[in-house]
Structures are given as structure tokens and as C-alpha cells.
Design an enzyme around this catalytic site. Structure first.
Site, mmCIF file in Angstrom:
data_model
loop_
_atom_site.group_PDB
_atom_site.id
_atom_site.type_symbol
_atom_site.label_atom_id
_atom_site.label_comp_id
_atom_site.label_asym_id
_atom_site.label_seq_id
_atom_site.Cartn_x
_atom_site.Cartn_y
_atom_site.Cartn_z
ATOM 1 N N TYR A 1 0.819 -1.221 0.000
ATOM 2 C CA TYR A 1 0.000 0.000 0.000
ATOM 3 C C TYR A 1 0.853 1.271 0.000
ATOM 4 O O TYR A 1 0.344 2.354 -0.235
ATOM 5 C CB TYR A 1 -0.929 0.028 1.228
ATOM 6 C CG TYR A 1 -2.173 -0.811 1.055
ATOM 7 C CD1 TYR A 1 -2.090 -2.199 0.952
ATOM 8 C CD2 TYR A 1 -3.434 -0.224 1.004
ATOM 9 C CE1 TYR A 1 -3.231 -2.968 0.796
ATOM 10 C CE2 TYR A 1 -4.571 -0.985 0.851
ATOM 11 C CZ TYR A 1 -4.470 -2.354 0.746
ATOM 12 O OH TYR A 1 -5.604 -3.110 0.591
ATOM 13 N N LYS B 1 3.728 -15.014 4.407
ATOM 14 C CA LYS B 1 4.024 -15.970 3.335
ATOM 15 C C LYS B 1 5.542 -16.086 3.281
ATOM 16 O O LYS B 1 6.183 -15.770 2.276
ATOM 17 C CB LYS B 1 3.416 -15.432 2.021
ATOM 18 C CG LYS B 1 3.534 -16.353 0.833
ATOM 19 C CD LYS B 1 2.562 -17.530 0.858
ATOM 20 C CE LYS B 1 2.839 -18.424 -0.347
ATOM 21 N NZ LYS B 1 2.024 -19.666 -0.324
ATOM 22 N N ASP C 1 -2.109 -18.439 2.737
ATOM 23 C CA ASP C 1 -3.029 -19.301 1.976
ATOM 24 C C ASP C 1 -3.664 -20.353 2.886
ATOM 25 O O ASP C 1 -4.864 -20.622 2.814
ATOM 26 C CB ASP C 1 -2.326 -19.933 0.760
ATOM 27 C CG ASP C 1 -0.950 -20.507 1.067
ATOM 28 O OD1 ASP C 1 -0.443 -20.358 2.203
ATOM 29 O OD2 ASP C 1 -0.351 -21.121 0.151
ATOM 30 N N ASP D 1 -5.945 -6.989 4.433
ATOM 31 C CA ASP D 1 -7.101 -6.525 3.660
ATOM 32 C C ASP D 1 -7.930 -7.713 3.188
ATOM 33 O O ASP D 1 -9.146 -7.761 3.373
ATOM 34 C CB ASP D 1 -6.606 -5.706 2.457
ATOM 35 C CG ASP D 1 -7.750 -5.265 1.560
ATOM 36 O OD1 ASP D 1 -8.743 -4.743 2.089
ATOM 37 O OD2 ASP D 1 -7.654 -5.471 0.333
ATOM 38 N N ASP E 1 -11.811 -9.396 4.721
ATOM 39 C CA ASP E 1 -13.053 -9.604 3.952
ATOM 40 C C ASP E 1 -13.528 -11.039 4.152
ATOM 41 O O ASP E 1 -14.714 -11.299 4.341
ATOM 42 C CB ASP E 1 -12.827 -9.336 2.455
ATOM 43 C CG ASP E 1 -13.195 -7.905 2.063
ATOM 44 O OD1 ASP E 1 -13.160 -7.018 2.936
ATOM 45 O OD2 ASP E 1 -13.522 -7.675 0.879
HETATM 46 C C1 IPM Z 1 -10.511 -1.629 3.239
HETATM 47 C C2 IPM Z 1 -10.668 -1.208 1.815
HETATM 48 C C3 IPM Z 1 -9.534 -0.273 1.464
HETATM 49 C C4 IPM Z 1 -8.241 -1.047 1.618
HETATM 50 C C5 IPM Z 1 -9.576 0.359 0.058
HETATM 51 C C6 IPM Z 1 -10.927 0.983 -0.229
HETATM 52 C C7 IPM Z 1 -8.473 1.352 -0.115
HETATM 53 O O1 IPM Z 1 -10.717 -2.305 0.978
HETATM 54 O O2 IPM Z 1 -10.568 -0.749 4.127
HETATM 55 O O3 IPM Z 1 -10.339 -2.816 3.504
HETATM 56 O O4 IPM Z 1 -7.819 -1.748 0.706
HETATM 57 O O5 IPM Z 1 -7.662 -0.943 2.689
HETATM 58 MN MN MN Z 2 -10.673 -4.188 2.044
#
Ligand code: IPM
Ligand code: MN
Length: 326
Positions: free
Chosen positions: A121, A171, A204, A228, A232
Site C-alpha cells: 500500500y 508468506k 493461503d 485486507d 473480507d
Molecule cells: C478496506 C478497503 C480499502 C483497503 C480500500 C478501499 C483502499 O478495501 O478498508 O479494507 O484496501 O484498505
Molecule cells: Mn478491504
């Protein structure tokens, strides 16, 4: 004294879910002195503003920032993400992205500590020979001892307040430079925390465990991009992204921390009143906790977990939660 909070509702469902978060915080009896900031994709489309330095400077006087979601389909990828969200994270040195996943019915109670200012990032890299058939694009992963160590220390401290188990996710078998730095730092810091049991998972494999046995985790620490992706997945296996909250923390409190749901602006359902505001409300609870309002935070969390608040509709969910707190 009321806490001074900057509000960035943002785009899509952002303003809808933040409105419910503010309603719930008020119902919990915590006074906020709010300042609204019209930022995000829509604002960019209107006048090209993303995040001026003057606003950033203003924010330094605040106690916290509460953000809904930013991004609209019309704006090219990266403009708002890098120019607003990442600029906030980097400029305010919000070096921990804390993402809890709690689903008591399934025995899930874990917390991901995502390093929030480095890795892929950081913006290292660029193009060479752009537009030619031999075009080259690089995007390096930046990992500093300082940056890794402070995230790892935060994770150990957090583990001490919980079940005293910390897993490093990386990793190391392929990323032999950054992985080595992370592993060495982790192992060295671990010596200061003999009471914390440690583990290591390749990212993984961690994806498999997240799906098959997320109960095995207490605290996880990982780099920015792995964090990140993994968070999710964490949301998906612990009740859906509609519940996933997050805190972008400056643990040293040299600048305001920022609280936002993990989900995005969801333009497809914006304005329909059907977005689940719980992720935003729970992010609000994390904000309360960080501001020292831990009783109110705990009551908001308990209300969100109450089955009576599992109703249809953004406003109805907010009302149900607020109703339990009144
Ligand atoms: C998150 C989002 C952000 C990230 C994006 C929108 C920049 O996906 O907060 O997880 O990748 O950190
Ligand atoms: Mn995200």
C-alpha cells in the site's frame, strides 16, 4: 465534555449507515460534538476535491473521525482510495487497522491486527516503457523494522487482554525478505510476552482455517495486503460483511483515530434503505471504546448482538438498537 468527532458520511450507503451509528451513540448517552465533511467520490466529481491538507490539519484538533464509505463507480480506481483513505491512514499515522470478528453462535471471537501504513500500500513502484509492448509495472512491498514492530507489539498487548494467543500470518516461504523481517521481529517481540502463546500460518493456509475452523484464532497480526484480504474473508465467515467493523488506530494518540465499517459504498443498494448499519454501528462502538466510553461501547455491542435487532431495513435496525439503549 462532548467528544469532537469529524463525520465523513461519504458515498453510496455511507451516509445512511453513519446516520444510524450517530443515532445509536446518542441513545447510548454519549455526547458528540460533530463536524461534517463532504468528501468522497461525489464531491470529487463536483469540484475535484479529494482531501486538501487544510482539512487534514483541521482534523488534528479532533478526538476521532467516523467514516461511512467512500467511492463511486464514475471515479477511476485509486483516486479516492489513495487520495482520501490512504492519505488519512498515512498522514495521521493510523498504523493499526483493528478488525474484530465475533459470532458467538459459531464460537468465533478473533481480532485481526492489520498493519496499516506499509506493505504494497505504501505506493512504491511505477511504470517503465509505459504503453509499449514491453511495459513494466512494479509495486513493491515496503516493510520497515519500526513499522512491523509497532504493529506486532500492539497485537501482543491486545492478546494479553484476551485469550493470550497470537498468530502471525504471512508468506515466509515465498516472500523471503519481507517475511523474514516479519518473522524475526515477531519472534523477538514474543520474548517480551512469555505469557502469550504464538503460532504462525502461511496466508493461503490461513484462508482454509478461516473457513474451516475460525474458532482456533484469538489475535492475528499480518501485513497490510494480507490483512485486507483476510478481513473480507473474516467478515464473510462471521455473519457477513454487514457486521464487520474496523478501527484505524493511532495507538500513540498523536492524532485522531478513524473508525469505519469494512464494507464499501455499495452503490447498487444506495438510497434503498436496505443496507445493514451494524458494521457502522459497531465501528462507532469501537470509537466509543477508544474514547474511554467503554460502558457505552459494551452496551452498544450487546444491543447489536440482540436477536430483536435483526430486522429489515437500515433505519429499522438502527431504531431497534437505539430502542434497547434508551
Ligand atoms: C478496506 C478497503 C480499502 C483497503 C480500500 C478501499 C483502499 O478495501 O478498508 O479494507 O484496501 O484498505
Ligand atoms: Mn478491504
Amino acid at each position: 465534555m462532548a467528544h469532537r468527532i469529524g463525520i465523513i458520511g461519504g458515498d453510496g450507503i455511507g451516509p445512511e449507515v453513519i446516520a444510524e451509528g450517530l443515532k445509536v451513540i446518542e441513545a447510548a448517552g454519549v455526547a458528540l460534538d460533530t463536524v461534517d465533511y463532504d468528501l468522497g467520490g461525489a464531491r470529487y466529481g463536483r469540484d475535484g476535491t479529494v482531501l486538501p491538507d487544510e482539512i487534514l490539519d483541521e482534523w488534528r484538533q479532533l478526538d476521532a473521525l467516523y467514516l461511512g464509505a467512500v467511492g463511486t463507480p464514475e471515479v477511476p480506481p485509486g483516486v479516492i482510495e489513495r487520495g482520501l483513505l490512504l492519505k488519512m491512514r498515512f498522514s495521521l499515522d493510523l498504523y493499526v487497522n483493528l478488525r474484530p470478528f465475533v459470532l458467538p453462535a459459531k464460537g468465533i471471537d478473533c481480532c485481526v491486527v492489520r498493519e496499516n501504513t506499509e506493505g504494497t500500500y505504501a505506493g512504491e513502484g511505477g511504470f517503465l516503457r509505459q504503453g509499449t509492448p514491453y511495459e513494466i509495472a512494479t509495486q513493491g512491498s515496503v516493510n520497515t523494522r519500526h513499522g512491523v514492530e509497532r504493529a506486532v507489539r500492539f497485537a501482543f498487548d491486545l492478546a494479553m487482554t484476551r485469550r493470550r494467543h497470537l498468530t502471525l500470518v504471512h508468506k515466509t516461504n515465498v516472500l523471503t525478505f519481507s517475511g523474514d523481517l516479519w518473522e524475526r521481529t515477531f519472534n523477538e517481540v514474543a520474548e517480551d510476552y512469555p505469557g502469550v502463546e504464538t503460532a504462525y500460518n502461511h496466508v493461503d493456509a490461513a484462508c482454509i482455517y478461516f473457513v474451516q475452523s475460525p474458532q482456533q484464532y484469538d489475535v492475528i497480526v499480518t501485513d497490510n495486503l494480507f490483512g485486507d484480504i483476510l478481513t473480507d474473508l473474516g467478515g464473510a465467515v462471521s455473519g457477513g460483511i454487514g457486521l464487520a467493523s474496523s478501527a484505524n488506530l493511532n495507538p500513540d494518540r498523536t492524532s485522531p483515530s478513524m473508525f469505519e465499517p469494512v464494507h464499501g459504498s455499495a452503490p447498487d443498494i444506495a438510497g434503498k434503505g436496505i443496507a445493514n448499519p451494524k458494521a457502522a454501528i459497531l465501528s462507532g462502538a469501537m470509537m466509543l471504546d477508544f474514547l474511554g466510553e467503554s460502558d457505552a461501547a459494551a452496551r452498544v455491542e450487546a444491543a447489536c448482538a440482540d436477536p430483536s435487532t435483526d430486522v429489515e431495513g437500515t433505519v429499522a435496525i438502527g431504531d431497534a438498537i437505539a430502542g434497547l439503549l434508551a
